[in-house]
Design a protein around this motif. Structure first.
Motif, PDB file in Angstrom:
ATOM      1  N   LEU A  38       0.835  -1.200   0.000  1.00 56.38           N
ATOM      2  CA  LEU A  38       0.000   0.000   0.000  1.00 56.38           C
ATOM      3  C   LEU A  38       0.872   1.252   0.000  1.00 56.38           C
ATOM      4  CD1 LEU A  38      -2.855  -0.905   2.490  1.00 56.38           C
ATOM      5  CD2 LEU A  38      -2.728  -1.266   0.023  1.00 56.38           C
ATOM      6  N   PRO A  39       0.370   2.353  -0.539  1.00 53.40           N
ATOM      7  CA  PRO A  39       1.144   3.598  -0.566  1.00 53.40           C
ATOM      8  C   PRO A  39       1.610   4.001   0.828  1.00 53.40           C
ATOM      9  CG  PRO A  39      -0.804   3.796  -1.936  1.00 53.40           C
ATOM     10  CD  PRO A  39      -0.943   2.515  -1.194  1.00 53.40           C
ATOM     11  N   PHE A  40       2.912   4.250   0.972  1.00 56.98           N
ATOM     12  CA  PHE A  40       3.461   4.662   2.259  1.00 56.98           C
ATOM     13  C   PHE A  40       2.922   6.049   2.625  1.00 56.98           C
ATOM     14  CE2 PHE A  40       5.666   0.953   2.107  1.00 56.98           C
ATOM     15  CZ  PHE A  40       6.797   0.847   2.903  1.00 56.98           C
ATOM     16  N   VAL A  41       2.673   6.223   3.894  1.00 60.78           N
ATOM     17  CA  VAL A  41       2.123   7.488   4.387  1.00 60.78           C
ATOM     18  C   VAL A  41       3.261   8.481   4.606  1.00 60.78           C
ATOM     19  CG1 VAL A  41       0.847   8.602   6.256  1.00 60.78           C
ATOM     20  CG2 VAL A  41       0.215   6.290   5.492  1.00 60.78           C
ATOM     21  N   ASN A  42       3.085   9.684   4.132  1.00 57.74           N
ATOM     22  CA  ASN A  42       4.072  10.749   4.346  1.00 57.74           C
ATOM     23  C   ASN A  42       3.852  11.362   5.720  1.00 57.74           C
ATOM     24  OD1 ASN A  42       5.844  12.938   4.134  1.00 57.74           O
ATOM     25  ND2 ASN A  42       4.294  14.197   3.103  1.00 57.74           N
ATOM     26  N   MET A  43       4.816  11.174   6.610  1.00 53.74           N
ATOM     27  CA  MET A  43       4.731  11.729   7.966  1.00 53.74           C
ATOM     28  C   MET A  43       5.580  12.982   8.121  1.00 53.74           C
ATOM     29  SD  MET A  43       2.658   9.621   9.384  1.00 53.74           S
ATOM     30  CE  MET A  43       2.838   9.966  11.135  1.00 53.74           C
ATOM     31  N   SER A  44       6.139  13.475   7.017  1.00 53.65           N
ATOM     32  CA  SER A  44       6.977  14.670   7.075  1.00 53.65           C
ATOM     33  C   SER A  44       6.117  15.901   7.289  1.00 53.65           C
ATOM     34  CB  SER A  44       7.782  14.824   5.780  1.00 53.65           C
ATOM     35  OG  SER A  44       8.519  13.644   5.499  1.00 53.65           O
ATOM     36  N   SER A  45       6.722  16.930   7.785  1.00 51.40           N
ATOM     37  CA  SER A  45       5.983  18.165   8.017  1.00 51.40           C
ATOM     38  C   SER A  45       5.590  18.837   6.714  1.00 51.40           C
ATOM     39  CB  SER A  45       6.817  19.135   8.873  1.00 51.40           C
ATOM     40  OG  SER A  45       8.059  19.415   8.238  1.00 51.40           O
ATOM     41  N   SER A 104       5.242   3.968   6.624  1.00 53.79           N
ATOM     42  CA  SER A 104       5.261   5.426   6.637  1.00 53.79           C
ATOM     43  C   SER A 104       6.702   5.890   6.477  1.00 53.79           C
ATOM     44  CB  SER A 104       4.678   5.971   7.944  1.00 53.79           C
ATOM     45  OG  SER A 104       5.475   5.590   9.050  1.00 53.79           O
ATOM     46  N   VAL A 105       6.857   7.130   6.070  1.00 49.26           N
ATOM     47  CA  VAL A 105       8.191   7.696   5.908  1.00 49.26           C
ATOM     48  C   VAL A 105       8.178   9.137   6.403  1.00 49.26           C
ATOM     49  CG1 VAL A 105       7.667   8.283   3.494  1.00 49.26           C
ATOM     50  CG2 VAL A 105      10.044   8.223   4.267  1.00 49.26           C
ATOM     51  N   LEU A 112      16.185   9.994   7.423  1.00 49.10           N
ATOM     52  CA  LEU A 112      14.961   9.283   7.112  1.00 49.10           C
ATOM     53  C   LEU A 112      14.522   8.438   8.302  1.00 49.10           C
ATOM     54  CD1 LEU A 112      15.681   7.827   3.544  1.00 49.10           C
ATOM     55  CD2 LEU A 112      14.207   9.769   4.097  1.00 49.10           C
ATOM     56  N   ARG A 113      13.242   8.408   8.565  1.00 50.00           N
ATOM     57  CA  ARG A 113      12.671   7.426   9.480  1.00 50.00           C
ATOM     58  C   ARG A 113      11.576   6.693   8.713  1.00 50.00           C
ATOM     59  NH1 ARG A 113      12.197   5.454  14.425  1.00 50.00           N
ATOM     60  NH2 ARG A 113      10.140   4.750  15.155  1.00 50.00           N
ATOM     61  N   ILE A 114      11.799   5.409   8.505  1.00 51.40           N
ATOM     62  CA  ILE A 114      10.866   4.592   7.732  1.00 51.40           C
ATOM     63  C   ILE A 114      10.376   3.449   8.608  1.00 51.40           C
ATOM     64  CG2 ILE A 114      10.606   3.056   5.740  1.00 51.40           C
ATOM     65  CD1 ILE A 114      12.713   4.747   4.321  1.00 51.40           C
ATOM     66  N   THR A 115       9.071   3.261   8.646  1.00 48.58           N
ATOM     67  CA  THR A 115       8.494   2.132   9.374  1.00 48.58           C
ATOM     68  C   THR A 115       7.720   1.263   8.386  1.00 48.58           C
ATOM     69  OG1 THR A 115       6.430   3.278   9.899  1.00 48.58           O
ATOM     70  CG2 THR A 115       8.259   3.512  11.457  1.00 48.58           C
ATOM     71  N   THR A 116       7.767  -0.041   8.599  1.00 51.92           N
ATOM     72  CA  THR A 116       7.020  -0.970   7.760  1.00 51.92           C
ATOM     73  C   THR A 116       6.385  -2.028   8.652  1.00 51.92           C
ATOM     74  OG1 THR A 116       8.955  -2.392   7.435  1.00 51.92           O
ATOM     75  CG2 THR A 116       8.570  -0.665   5.794  1.00 51.92           C
TER      76      THR A 116
END
Length: 505
Positions: A38-45, A104-105, A112-116
């Motif tokens: 699924l499309p990763f969620v952008n958690m950046s500001s 999310s990224v 970078l902080r990436i979670t899967t």
């Protein structure tokens, strides 16, 4: 104006590249492990990082498709769920997979902080991973995600599958630009002009930084060839840019399915139909996951007047792209060109109402209404369109044939046409509707200077136009006659006659 039955079909066809390892006869039962990303969620500001997140999703999808024995749901179907807060169990069922990878990224400068996390179709959490790394470690993160998925499925993965040896790059800035471009062109034919220009500029930047970046050159060629939103589409300059980019990709990675597909698109734009067919044969044989040459093959057959063969290709493509059965425009268009109007209408009714689809559905509805000469449905379809297009202009004179033809003749090109080819398609169809087949031929000869528009020639409204002597000249100039004779397969509308001649119906 360009979003007619022609552009819509090609849009979907060229957007859907994906491959399955399961036959269409399985009825949804998969012997192999299955997964959707699924499309990763952008958690950046910053919302500007959305493209980075989408591009990362695309590349992780590509990584996973390199795992032997694992089936990955098509990217186009998975991206239907971007920004849609739905139950993962429902998503898994709809996409026909047993597992869903989501993540999310967050990007802050070079950090970078990436979670899967991997979740099965019952909603059970299988594992999760988090990465706090420098941006230079992005490729390593992707490889690690692929290895973890492979371990879960007791499969093997080649960590170098998307490295430079497979057409990739080790230049992080080039790769960053590539990710942004891929995200902007996820749904290429429906992308806005600004998104297409952005993608092209990013890809040009990527290959300038790393001239050995084969996938960068490949997507640059595809972007030039599929840039339906731009007036430059189909012009000599744009064709030459696509041609040079595809040639560069071929020199670097001649056997990659993506590269072969890009070459096929360029061959089509250059009217080398037989070459395009052979390239797509090779692309299907070498496809490895997210590439789906079946859709591109379907488009080739639509362009050359073989809608039933196209339908078979789209049916094959729908195995990997489950949402294609809901976004049924290719099926509707195939039936429509075959003159199966009832089947086309049924397929159109099955089309889901996703973002970007409704205008295309309206255009298809209008095409069917015109072919049926159903005034009420014509009015209903046009009433749902923007007020500043030619259809509203023709609606004002729909009951006055002479006034309509006078307007159409006034708008007809009087000299060479160098751009905006698709704008002539609706004018050609309206000319046929009002009974001036010569004028329709004049418009469509201008439109088909962009070869992506040739499938309009098989519209059931144009059966009288196809019997004009000038039509035989047109299809000869488009090198379609050479293709039919050379391949030994004529299309569904033209066939050989006595003395080496041919006839069209």
């Amino acid at each position: 104006m360009a979003a007619t039955v022609v552009a819509v079909t090609l849009v979907i066809g060229f957007a859907l590249w994906g491959r399955t390892l399961v036959s269409a006869s399985t009825g949804g039962a998969h012997a192999l492990p299955t997964i959707a990303v699924l499309p990763f969620v952008n958690m950046s500001s910053s919302g500007e990082q959305d493209r980075f997140a989408d591009g990362l999703t695309e590349e992780i999808t590509d990584q996973l498709t390199q795992i032997p024995g694992v089936r990955v749901a098509g990217r186009t179907s998975a991206f239907r769920y971007k920004d849609r807060n739905e139950d993962l169990r429902v998503i898994a069922k709809t996409l026909g997979v047993e597992n869903v990878l989501e993540g999310s990224v967050r990007r802050d400068g070079e950090h970078l902080r990436i979670t899967t996390q991997l979740i099965d179709s019952s909603g059970k959490h299988i594992w999760s991973r988090s990465y706090d790394r420098d941006r230079s470690d992005l490729l390593a993160i992707q490889n690690d995600v692929a290895r973890t998925v492979a371990t879960t499925f007791n499969a093997a993965v080649n960590a170098a599958s998307t490295a430079a040896g497979k057409g990739g790059t080790t230049n992080r800035e080039a790769y960053d630009a590539y990710l942004s471009a891929r995200a902007a062109m996820i749904n290429p034919g429906r992308a806005a002009a600004k998104d297409v220009r952005y993608a092209i500029s990013q890809l040009e930047h990527a290959v300038a930084l790393d001239p050995q970046f084969a996938m960068g050159w490949t997507w640059l060629a595809l972007s030039y060839a599929k840039s339906d939103a731009l007036p430059e589409k189909g012009t000599k300059e744009w064709k030459e840019r696509a041609r040079q980019s595809a040639a560069r990709a071929r020199d670097l990675a001649p056997d990659l399915s993506w590269v072969l597909a890009a070459e096929a698109l360029v061959a089509m734009q250059d009217l080398h139909w037989f070459d395009a067919e052979k390239l797509l044969d090779r692309a299907r044989a070498s496809a490895g996951g997210t590439e789906n040459p079946w859709t591109c093959s379907g488009c080739l057959y639509m362009l050359t007047g073989r809608p039933h063969d196209a339908l078979k290709q789209f049916q094959r493509a729908a195995v990997v792209e489950p949402m294609l059965s809901m976004d049924a425009l290719p099926f509707a268009a195939s039936h429509f060109l075959a003159g199966e109007l009832d089947d086309a209408e049924r397929a159109l009714k099955e089309t889901g109402q996703f973002d970007g689809i409704e205008p295309a559905v309206i255009q298809h509805s209008l095409a069917q209404a015109l072919a049926r000469r159903d005034r009420g449905r014509i009015v209903a379809a046009i009433s749902r369109m923007p007020a500043n297009n030619v259809h509203h202009r023709m609606l004002k004179v729909i009951d006055d044939r002479e006034a309509a033809l006078a307007e159409l003749r006034r708008l007809a090109p009087t000299g060479p046409v160098s751009s905006g080819f698709s704008t002539y398609i609706p004018l050609g169809l309206w000319s046929a509707y009002f009974g001036d087949d010569e004028l329709a031929l004049r418009y469509l000869a201008a439109a088909t200077q962009d070869s992506c528009n040739t499938l309009v020639l098989w519209n059931p409204m144009l059966k009288n136009m196809r019997q004009l002597p000038g039509f035989k000249t047109l299809v000869s100039d488009l090198k379609l006659v050479d293709y039919w004779r050379g391949s030994g397969r004529w299309n569904e509308f033209c066939h050989p006659a006595n003395d080496g001649d041919f006839e069209c119906t």
